[in-house]
Design a protein around this motif. Structure first.
Motif, mmCIF file in Angstrom:
data_model
loop_
_atom_site.group_PDB
_atom_site.id
_atom_site.type_symbol
_atom_site.label_atom_id
_atom_site.label_comp_id
_atom_site.label_asym_id
_atom_site.label_seq_id
_atom_site.Cartn_x
_atom_site.Cartn_y
_atom_site.Cartn_z
ATOM 1 N N VAL A 101 38.778 55.039 25.454
ATOM 2 C CA VAL A 101 39.194 53.971 26.330
ATOM 3 C C VAL A 101 39.086 52.938 25.535
ATOM 4 O O VAL A 101 38.077 52.271 24.901
ATOM 5 N N LEU A 102 40.475 52.245 25.137
ATOM 6 C CA LEU A 102 40.277 51.099 24.504
ATOM 7 C C LEU A 102 40.523 49.988 25.522
ATOM 8 O O LEU A 102 41.347 49.883 26.293
ATOM 9 N N HIS A 103 39.631 48.892 25.217
ATOM 10 C CA HIS A 103 39.621 47.520 26.113
ATOM 11 C C HIS A 103 40.254 46.491 25.314
ATOM 12 O O HIS A 103 39.730 46.053 24.332
ATOM 13 N N ALA A 104 41.318 46.387 25.846
ATOM 14 C CA ALA A 104 42.168 45.379 25.004
ATOM 15 C C ALA A 104 41.569 43.898 25.123
ATOM 16 O O ALA A 104 40.576 43.621 26.019
ATOM 17 N N PRO A 105 42.141 42.951 24.267
ATOM 18 C CA PRO A 105 41.396 41.651 24.485
ATOM 19 C C PRO A 105 41.668 40.850 25.910
ATOM 20 O O PRO A 105 40.874 39.937 26.076
ATOM 21 N N GLU A 156 30.242 56.956 6.573
ATOM 22 C CA GLU A 156 30.361 58.033 7.193
ATOM 23 C C GLU A 156 28.851 58.464 7.606
ATOM 24 O O GLU A 156 28.330 58.789 8.810
ATOM 25 N N GLU A 157 28.041 58.583 6.344
ATOM 26 C CA GLU A 157 26.574 58.990 6.703
ATOM 27 C C GLU A 157 25.872 58.099 7.796
ATOM 28 O O GLU A 157 24.798 58.578 8.303
ATOM 29 N N LYS A 158 25.900 56.716 7.610
ATOM 30 C CA LYS A 158 25.140 55.835 8.308
ATOM 31 C C LYS A 158 25.898 55.547 9.796
ATOM 32 O O LYS A 158 25.375 54.804 10.524
ATOM 33 N N ARG A 159 27.103 56.545 10.003
ATOM 34 C CA ARG A 159 27.685 56.289 11.461
ATOM 35 C C ARG A 159 28.153 54.882 11.453
ATOM 36 O O ARG A 159 27.783 54.177 12.678
ATOM 37 N N ALA A 160 28.746 54.499 10.823
ATOM 38 C CA ALA A 160 29.453 52.944 10.715
ATOM 39 C C ALA A 160 30.443 52.960 11.950
ATOM 40 O O ALA A 160 31.015 53.615 12.142
ATOM 41 N N ARG A 161 30.407 52.002 12.529
ATOM 42 C CA ARG A 161 31.197 51.589 13.569
ATOM 43 C C ARG A 161 32.438 50.877 13.209
ATOM 44 O O ARG A 161 32.366 49.856 13.291
ATOM 45 N N VAL A 162 33.215 51.703 12.546
ATOM 46 C CA VAL A 162 34.529 50.915 11.915
ATOM 47 C C VAL A 162 35.488 51.779 12.248
ATOM 48 O O VAL A 162 35.329 53.066 12.642
ATOM 49 N N VAL A 163 36.888 51.269 12.254
ATOM 50 C CA VAL A 163 38.083 52.043 12.518
ATOM 51 C C VAL A 163 39.208 51.662 11.695
ATOM 52 O O VAL A 163 39.033 50.571 11.256
ATOM 53 N N VAL A 164 40.212 52.577 11.687
ATOM 54 C CA VAL A 164 41.296 52.099 11.293
ATOM 55 C C VAL A 164 42.419 52.263 12.328
ATOM 56 O O VAL A 164 42.432 53.248 12.871
ATOM 57 N N LEU A 165 43.313 51.349 12.302
ATOM 58 C CA LEU A 165 44.190 51.175 13.458
ATOM 59 C C LEU A 165 46.084 51.620 12.766
ATOM 60 O O LEU A 165 45.896 51.238 11.479
ATOM 61 N N ARG A 201 38.793 41.958 12.650
ATOM 62 C CA ARG A 201 38.716 41.837 13.966
ATOM 63 C C ARG A 201 37.994 42.844 14.615
ATOM 64 O O ARG A 201 37.394 43.761 14.042
ATOM 65 N N SER A 202 37.558 42.768 15.978
ATOM 66 C CA SER A 202 36.856 43.551 16.793
ATOM 67 C C SER A 202 37.605 44.064 17.934
ATOM 68 O O SER A 202 38.327 43.615 18.459
ATOM 69 N N VAL A 203 37.492 45.524 18.112
ATOM 70 C CA VAL A 203 37.939 46.372 19.292
ATOM 71 C C VAL A 203 36.839 46.882 19.893
ATOM 72 O O VAL A 203 35.664 47.518 19.215
ATOM 73 N N ARG A 204 36.809 46.944 21.049
ATOM 74 C CA ARG A 204 35.849 47.919 22.031
ATOM 75 C C ARG A 204 36.470 49.237 22.372
ATOM 76 O O ARG A 204 37.764 49.032 23.126
ATOM 77 N N LEU A 205 35.661 50.092 21.981
ATOM 78 C CA LEU A 205 36.323 51.418 22.371
ATOM 79 C C LEU A 205 35.009 52.198 23.003
ATOM 80 O O LEU A 205 34.196 52.219 22.610
ATOM 81 N N GLY A 206 35.357 52.585 24.258
ATOM 82 C CA GLY A 206 34.297 52.872 25.328
ATOM 83 C C GLY A 206 33.317 51.904 25.706
ATOM 84 O O GLY A 206 33.759 51.033 26.152
ATOM 85 N N ASP A 207 32.119 52.226 25.193
ATOM 86 C CA ASP A 207 31.042 51.253 25.401
ATOM 87 C C ASP A 207 30.606 50.725 24.259
ATOM 88 O O ASP A 207 29.491 50.065 24.157
ATOM 89 N N VAL A 209 37.397 46.388 12.621
ATOM 90 C CA VAL A 209 38.793 47.214 12.074
ATOM 91 C C VAL A 209 38.710 46.989 10.566
ATOM 92 O O VAL A 209 38.506 45.612 10.121
ATOM 93 N N ILE A 210 38.648 47.836 9.684
ATOM 94 C CA ILE A 210 38.663 47.741 8.260
ATOM 95 C C ILE A 210 40.014 47.936 7.708
ATOM 96 O O ILE A 210 40.205 47.793 6.413
ATOM 97 N N GLY A 211 40.994 48.579 8.254
ATOM 98 C CA GLY A 211 42.207 48.982 8.014
ATOM 99 C C GLY A 211 43.340 49.181 8.792
ATOM 100 O O GLY A 211 42.984 49.272 9.846
ATOM 101 N N VAL A 212 44.593 49.002 8.585
ATOM 102 C CA VAL A 212 45.768 49.105 9.278
ATOM 103 C C VAL A 212 46.772 49.960 8.356
ATOM 104 O O VAL A 212 46.928 49.866 7.312
ATOM 105 N N ILE A 213 47.463 51.237 8.974
ATOM 106 C CA ILE A 213 48.123 52.082 8.181
ATOM 107 C C ILE A 213 49.585 51.835 8.581
ATOM 108 O O ILE A 213 49.761 51.314 9.631
ATOM 109 N N ARG A 214 50.493 52.010 7.498
ATOM 110 C CA ARG A 214 51.910 51.796 8.192
ATOM 111 C C ARG A 214 52.225 52.782 8.949
ATOM 112 O O ARG A 214 51.488 53.899 9.174
#
Length: 437
Positions: free
Chosen positions: A105-109, A146-155, A173-179, A184-189
């Motif tokens: 669940v993505l909570h948009a701004p 990955e090992e530290k269960r970092a809360r990062v995503v690529v969009l 920037r920050s995005v809220r996913l679920g709770d 955001v650390i990367g954006v792919i084409r």
């Protein structure tokens, strides 16, 4: 000489407009129907990752007991959590990735009211380098993340633009996913392998995900996966929150890069030895049963191209042949009517080859004209295909190679149709042809 043949051909075609129109229409209809289905077949059977498909392999092992496996000679398409983690740890560091499909669940701004489900890929860091995923900005996460269960995503670029207006402004920037909040650390084409080889369970022609998240983070936060899950045994459970600890459920895909035949053979032995070790530990009960297929073999095994599409393509080719037969008849009538004119040219010194080439140039003009009409019909046919509810329909578009192939096929078809009528016309003795007229 070619320009002279062109002038003669254009003049001849103009004098017999009705027959010319019929020939062009026959070629155009055949090319339109044929290229519509061949384009669909081309899209559905394309190489999804050119240059790497022969080096990317999908491992399979057999974890089930005899009762659960039944008569199935093939091991499961996916892996249990413990097997995927063991193979990752003991396999080829930096050249492999485990993954699963998910939805979050993505909570948009805009707030809670703008929340929506978004397709997500839970995966390990090697995913992006393994599949040559193109980055617009930023990068993927590291093994340490990955090992530290970092809360990062690529969009994906589309989602980043939807959320932040400019995709390049999404990193950091920050995005809220679920709770939970994720950075955001990367954006792919825009990246769309067709077929979607790395997770056939989602659908061979499904769209790529909009969010990519560390696999261990997704498991740690109990984010449920949305991919295929197969469980067996008396204690098997479909409770998706416990799949990470269950040895009786398969739900993860694993891909590994093997560059040489020697590496392929060594990895195959590695899978066999791993199965023997797990049997000795009491997890596996059957003799080692492993598979190691590259991308092409994996797609063939899963039969991603429906038999109905192949049949339709064959029928379309058959229709083109029927149109060519009709064109042969029309050209035979047209060339025969011109036998006196061509015989006069022969009597004035032209060789049989010269007359033959003149008629073939005329046929080539018919082919080019028919090809243009065929292209228009093919584009119309592909538009109709895109309106269908099939998952592959949105990809039914003609690329440059297929565009050029359409014109080449039209010219080849018209030349092939002209060979017999032109040859027959050239064989008629000039004196006899003039006398008949």
């Amino acid at each position: 000489m070619l320009s002279y043949y062109l002038r003669l051909a254009v003049g001849s075609l103009r004098r017999n407009k009705t027959v010319t129109a019929l020939m062009i229409a026959a070629i155009g209809l055949g090319i339109g129907a044929c290229m519509t289905m061949l384009t669909v077949l081309h899209v559905m059977s394309a190489d999804p990752i050119p240059g790497s498909s022969a080096m990317l392999f999908h491992p399979q092992v057999e974890p089930r007991d005899a009762e659960s496996a039944g008569k199935d000679a093939e091991p499961p398409d996916q892996l249990a959590w413990s097997d995927a983690m063991n193979l990752l740890r003991e396999g080829r560091p930096g050249q492999q990735a485990a993954m699963s499909a998910g939805r979050v669940v993505l909570h948009a701004p805009g707030g809670e009211r703008s929340a929506s489900f978004v397709d997500t890929r839970f995966t390990t860091p090697g995913f992006f380098s393994l599949f040559d995923v193109p980055f617009l900005d930023g990068h993927g996460w590291s093994d340490d993340d990955e090992e530290k269960r970092a809360r990062v995503v690529v969009l994906g670029q589309h989602l980043a633009e939807r959320l932040f207006g400019n995709a390049k402004e999404a990193v950091g920037r920050s995005v809220r996913l679920g709770d939970a909040d994720f950075r955001v650390i990367g954006v792919i084409r825009r990246w769309q392998p067709v077929p979607l080889f790395y997770d056939i369970g989602r659908g061979a022609y499904a769209q790529t995900e909009d969010i990519f998240m560390p696999l261990h983070t997704a498991v740690d936060l109990h984010i449920r996966n949305a991919g295929s899950v197969i469980c067996w045994g008396d204690n098997a459970t479909l409770d998706r929150d416990s799949m990470a600890t269950s040895n009786e459920c398969v739900w993860l895909q694993l891909w590994v890069r093997l560059d040489t035949p020697a590496q392929v053979e060594a990895y195959r032995h590695f899978l066999v030895n791993y199965s023997r070790e797990q049997k000795a530990l009491g997890r596996f009960t059957l003799a080692p049963n492993v598979r190691l297929r590259n991308v092409t073999e994996w797609l063939e095994y899963n039969r991603v191209v429906p038999g109905g599409v192949q049949l339709q393509a064959l029928l379309a080719v058959g229709f083109l042949l029927v149109c060519m037969v009709n064109t042969v008849a029309l050209m035979l009538v047209k060339f025969t009517r011109r036998s006196a004119e061509l015989s006069v040219r022969r009597a004035m010194g032209a060789r049989k080859l010269d007359v033959f080439m003149q008629l073939l140039v005329e046929a080539a003009i018919v082919g080019v004209s028919g090809g243009a009409i065929g292209l228009a019909l093919a584009h119309a046919g592909l538009w109709i295909v895109r309106q269908q509810p099939s998952d592959y329909a949105s990809f039914a578009r003609m690329d440059v190679p297929m565009l050029l192939s359409s014109v080449a096929l039209a010219v080849a078809a018209s030349l092939a149709a002209a060979v017999f009528p032109a040859w027959r016309t050239c064989r008629l003795p000039p004196a006899l042809a003039i006398k008949i007229q």
